[in-house]
Design an enzyme around this catalytic site. Sequence first.
Site, PDB file in Angstrom:
ATOM      1  N   ASP A   3      -2.685  -5.079  -4.869  1.00 35.33           N
ATOM      2  CA  ASP A   3      -1.419  -5.132  -4.165  1.00 35.33           C
ATOM      3  C   ASP A   3      -1.433  -6.482  -3.447  1.00 35.33           C
ATOM      4  O   ASP A   3      -2.474  -7.141  -3.379  1.00 35.33           O
ATOM      5  CB  ASP A   3      -1.322  -3.970  -3.169  1.00 35.33           C
ATOM      6  CG  ASP A   3       0.062  -3.826  -2.548  1.00 35.33           C
ATOM      7  OD1 ASP A   3       0.996  -4.517  -2.981  1.00 35.33           O
ATOM      8  OD2 ASP A   3       0.196  -3.027  -1.614  1.00 35.33           O
ATOM      9  N   ASP A   5       0.678  -7.482  -0.171  1.00 39.13           N
ATOM     10  CA  ASP A   5       0.815  -7.440   1.288  1.00 39.13           C
ATOM     11  C   ASP A   5      -0.224  -6.514   1.905  1.00 39.13           C
ATOM     12  O   ASP A   5      -0.305  -5.337   1.573  1.00 39.13           O
ATOM     13  CB  ASP A   5       2.218  -6.982   1.671  1.00 39.13           C
ATOM     14  CG  ASP A   5       3.293  -7.887   1.103  1.00 39.13           C
ATOM     15  OD1 ASP A   5       3.002  -9.069   0.864  1.00 39.13           O
ATOM     16  OD2 ASP A   5       4.429  -7.412   0.897  1.00 39.13           O
TER      17      ASP A   5
END
Length: 153
Positions: A3, A5
Amino acid sequence: IFDLDGTLLDFEGASHVALAQGLKAALPPESMTWELHGSIIGTPPATWSRGLLEKLGVPAEKLSPEQYLEAYTEVIDGLYSTLQPMRGAVELVERLHALGVHMAIATSSPREHFEKKMAHHQRLVSLMRVVVTGDDPAVKRGKPAPDIFLEAA
């Protein structure tokens, strides 16, 4: 598959500022709590903007989801250059790359926002074999559905 963020890029603090400031037309910025913020992490912008305004009881006449997204974007655009990689992220990615591990990023961020976030972090991007963003046509359902990760794989 990473991922972006909060995994590779320390984004949530800047995002919280933008989420709070974006509310100014309807509510005091303090209305944006970390609990509310946490409830939308990883969800597509159209989903989180509508959901946050509903949870906060903001009528569309006062601030529509589209207006909220515009205000958020205006603030976050000014913060992209301040974003830093998460501690150890660059070293980890470089080590995995050196070991021949194929890597990908799967982010709910639209491509335009991804490009702005990563403009100062090209080293991380360059080591990825695949980047899939939330507005990719192959991603039919946003997180927590697995679509984006399946596409990145």
